[in-house]
Write an enzyme that holds these catalytic residues in place. Structure first.
Site, short mmCIF file in Angstrom:
data_model
loop_
_atom_site.label_atom_id
_atom_site.label_comp_id
_atom_site.label_asym_id
_atom_site.label_seq_id
_atom_site.Cartn_x
_atom_site.Cartn_y
_atom_site.Cartn_z
N SER A 25 -22.08 31.72 -6.00
CA SER A 25 -23.38 31.05 -5.89
C SER A 25 -24.09 30.92 -7.22
O SER A 25 -23.62 31.37 -8.26
CB SER A 25 -24.30 31.74 -4.89
OG SER A 25 -24.73 32.99 -5.42
N TYR A 58 -23.51 27.10 -3.97
CA TYR A 58 -24.67 27.12 -3.08
C TYR A 58 -25.76 27.98 -3.70
O TYR A 58 -25.50 28.80 -4.58
CB TYR A 58 -24.28 27.64 -1.68
CG TYR A 58 -23.73 29.04 -1.70
CD1 TYR A 58 -24.56 30.14 -1.48
CD2 TYR A 58 -22.38 29.28 -1.96
CE1 TYR A 58 -24.06 31.43 -1.52
CE2 TYR A 58 -21.87 30.56 -2.00
CZ TYR A 58 -22.71 31.63 -1.78
OH TYR A 58 -22.22 32.90 -1.82
#
Length: 111
Positions: A25, A58
């Site tokens: 991430s 993400y």
């Protein structure tokens, strides 16, 4: 027919931290996330202005008002602390039904 269009763009985000041994991430200061209208776990494209690297990952929220921008997991190999990034998110829309004006956050200007 749906097309993918720019939803949000954070310009000139500076990498402040790298965490190679993390599950993945990009960590973004929660206040910056809100300004860019990004949600937790939203998919983003990262473009590194210093080396030309591009990746998708993400978003996870970082401490509010900390200015943290951290590449985590394998993404940490795609940039160095101090590198400047564009962080882009996209949305699917039906152009015959709607128009989307992207949210632009320029950190170089302290927008």
């Amino acid at each position: 027919m749906l097309i993918s269009v720019l939803k949000s763009k954070i310009s000139y985000a500076t990498i402040t931290q790298k965490e190679l041994f993390y599950i993945g991430s990009i960590t973004i200061d929660e206040a910056i996330m809100e300004r860019a209208q990004l949600t937790i776990n939203e998919q983003v494209q990262i473009v590194n202005l210093n080396n030309g690297e591009r990746l998708e990952t993400y978003v996870i929220p970082g401490k509010r008002n900390s200015n943290i921008i951290a590449l985590n997991g394998p993404a940490a190999r795609k940039g160095e602390i101090g590198d400047q990034l564009f962080i882009l998110s996209y949305a699917l829309i039906d152009p015959t039904q709607e128009k989307l004006d992207p949210v632009l956050v320029d950190l170089k200007l302290n927008d």
